[in-house]
Scaffold this motif. Structure first.
Motif, PDB file in Angstrom:
ATOM      1  N   ALA A  74      35.929  -7.445  -6.066  1.00 30.28           N
ATOM      2  CA  ALA A  74      34.965  -6.427  -6.213  1.00 30.28           C
ATOM      3  C   ALA A  74      34.328  -6.267  -7.498  1.00 30.28           C
ATOM      4  CB  ALA A  74      35.783  -5.050  -6.093  1.00 30.28           C
ATOM      5  N   ASP A  75      35.028  -6.710  -8.677  1.00 28.81           N
ATOM      6  CA  ASP A  75      34.387  -6.867  -9.951  1.00 28.81           C
ATOM      7  C   ASP A  75      33.251  -7.754 -10.129  1.00 28.81           C
ATOM      8  OD1 ASP A  75      34.126  -6.073 -12.662  1.00 28.81           O
ATOM      9  OD2 ASP A  75      35.185  -7.926 -13.151  1.00 28.81           O
ATOM     10  N   ILE A  76      33.573  -9.069  -9.074  1.00 27.49           N
ATOM     11  CA  ILE A  76      32.578  -9.971  -9.433  1.00 27.49           C
ATOM     12  C   ILE A  76      31.170  -9.809  -8.616  1.00 27.49           C
ATOM     13  CG2 ILE A  76      32.142 -12.341  -8.167  1.00 27.49           C
ATOM     14  CD1 ILE A  76      35.279 -13.113  -8.947  1.00 27.49           C
ATOM     15  N   GLU A  86      43.682  -9.279  -6.022  1.00 28.56           N
ATOM     16  CA  GLU A  86      42.729 -10.149  -5.414  1.00 28.56           C
ATOM     17  C   GLU A  86      41.362  -9.354  -5.162  1.00 28.56           C
ATOM     18  OE1 GLU A  86      40.653 -13.677  -5.084  1.00 28.56           O
ATOM     19  OE2 GLU A  86      42.005 -13.286  -6.212  1.00 28.56           O
ATOM     20  N   ARG A  95      30.283  -6.685  -8.149  1.00 28.59           N
ATOM     21  CA  ARG A  95      29.834  -5.386  -8.575  1.00 28.59           C
ATOM     22  C   ARG A  95      30.154  -4.172  -7.811  1.00 28.59           C
ATOM     23  NH1 ARG A  95      24.975  -8.224 -11.432  1.00 28.59           N
ATOM     24  NH2 ARG A  95      25.967  -8.894 -13.431  1.00 28.59           N
ATOM     25  N   LEU A 100      40.473  -6.297  -6.030  1.00 30.32           N
ATOM     26  CA  LEU A 100      39.864  -5.747  -7.206  1.00 30.32           C
ATOM     27  C   LEU A 100      39.065  -6.897  -8.216  1.00 30.32           C
ATOM     28  CD1 LEU A 100      42.924  -3.245  -8.410  1.00 30.32           C
ATOM     29  CD2 LEU A 100      40.281  -2.744  -7.620  1.00 30.32           C
ATOM     30  N   ARG A 101      39.645  -7.945  -8.162  1.00 27.46           N
ATOM     31  CA  ARG A 101      38.919  -8.947  -8.787  1.00 27.46           C
ATOM     32  C   ARG A 101      37.585  -9.359  -8.004  1.00 27.46           C
ATOM     33  NH1 ARG A 101      38.112 -14.100  -8.967  1.00 27.46           N
ATOM     34  NH2 ARG A 101      39.327 -14.652  -7.150  1.00 27.46           N
ATOM     35  N   ILE A 130      29.328  -0.668  -2.173  1.00 23.24           N
ATOM     36  CA  ILE A 130      28.611  -2.025  -2.818  1.00 23.24           C
ATOM     37  C   ILE A 130      27.251  -1.750  -2.235  1.00 23.24           C
ATOM     38  CG2 ILE A 130      29.181  -3.496  -0.781  1.00 23.24           C
ATOM     39  CD1 ILE A 130      29.338  -5.754  -2.590  1.00 23.24           C
ATOM     40  N   PHE A 144      35.727   0.513  -1.391  1.00 27.38           N
ATOM     41  CA  PHE A 144      34.765  -0.074  -2.297  1.00 27.38           C
ATOM     42  C   PHE A 144      33.382   0.514  -1.641  1.00 27.38           C
ATOM     43  CE2 PHE A 144      38.066  -3.250  -2.380  1.00 27.38           C
ATOM     44  CZ  PHE A 144      38.452  -3.155  -3.780  1.00 27.38           C
ATOM     45  N   SER A 198      41.209   5.490  -3.995  1.00 35.16           N
ATOM     46  CA  SER A 198      42.080   4.697  -4.202  1.00 35.16           C
ATOM     47  C   SER A 198      43.409   5.535  -3.557  1.00 35.16           C
ATOM     48  CB  SER A 198      42.356   4.076  -5.568  1.00 35.16           C
ATOM     49  OG  SER A 198      43.206   3.524  -5.739  1.00 35.16           O
ATOM     50  N   ASN A 240      32.085  -0.815  -6.616  1.00 35.39           N
ATOM     51  CA  ASN A 240      32.936   0.280  -7.347  1.00 35.39           C
ATOM     52  C   ASN A 240      33.840   0.806  -6.495  1.00 35.39           C
ATOM     53  OD1 ASN A 240      30.819   0.335  -9.267  1.00 35.39           O
ATOM     54  ND2 ASN A 240      29.274   1.491  -7.916  1.00 35.39           N
ATOM     55  N   VAL A 241      34.807   1.187  -6.877  1.00 32.59           N
ATOM     56  CA  VAL A 241      35.856   1.906  -6.372  1.00 32.59           C
ATOM     57  C   VAL A 241      35.632   3.202  -6.239  1.00 32.59           C
ATOM     58  CG1 VAL A 241      38.621   2.415  -6.388  1.00 32.59           C
ATOM     59  CG2 VAL A 241      37.494   0.005  -7.019  1.00 32.59           C
TER      60      VAL A 241
END
Length: 185
Positions: free
Chosen positions: A133-135, A128, A137, A130-131, A152, A150, A143, A139-140
């Motif tokens: 974070a994608d929304i 969740e 935008r 990762l999902r 942002i 992250f 890890s 960046n990882v």
């Protein structure tokens, strides 16, 4: 008949908003201050705020001209319009200050902030995070088997929204740069 025990102006979300309609509202302003890049200048600017009890919500400083030795201080502060005008006038009187711009008043501006978030979690919480974070935008940038870090960039409101969503997923640490702002056009 007894009076209601409602504290005057207790909540702006209350159906009984009893604040004085003639009172000046507290406003948020972004100030850009161009100063000489020399020892003690930042302390003098900050001293002006602390000495008079003004609050600084965000502070960002960096050199903008290496040859001219000038720096830009971006300050986000709050106060009534009279207090903001007083802050600008007092900043302008400090000797190493070249310019004071109120980006909030001068027109449209662009504000951005960088933040790093460390989120710990396993299983569904990890997926969740990762999902989301994608929304947003994000960046990882690091890890491990138990953590994500992250990065942002965006408006302070976007950063706040991302933090609010990451808290239940295992947000353990956060670092923010403060607002960097420029006038548009």
């Amino acid at each position: 008949m007894s009076r209601l025990n409602i504290e005057q102006g207790s909540s702006r979300l209350s159906a009984y908003d009893l604040r004085d309609p003639h009172a000046e509202l507290i406003e948020r302003h972004t100030l850009a201050v161009i100063v000489d890049n020399e020892a003690g200048v930042l302390a003098r600017v900050i001293g002006l705020f602390s000495g008079r009890g003004y609050n600084i919500e965000s502070l960002t400083v960096a050199e903008i001209d290496h040859t001219g030795h000038t720096s830009r201080i971006t300050i986000v502060t709050t106060g009534t319009p009279a207090v903001i005008e007083q802050i600008k006038a007092q900043l302008g009187r400090i000797v190493p200050v070249h310019e004071v711009h109120d980006l909030t008043v001068e027109g449209a501006s662009v504000e951005r902030e960088l933040a790093l978030f460390k989120v710990s979690g396993e299983g569904d919480k990890r997926v969740e995070a990762l999902r989301l974070a994608d929304i947003f935008r994000a960046n990882v940038v690091d890890s491990t088997l138990k953590n994500f870090t992250f990065e942002i960039t965006g408006s302070p409101q976007k950063i706040d929204a991302f933090a609010d969503l990451m808290r239940p997923l295992g947000l353990t640490e956060m670092a923010r740069t403060g607002v960097a702002a420029l006038a548009r056009g």
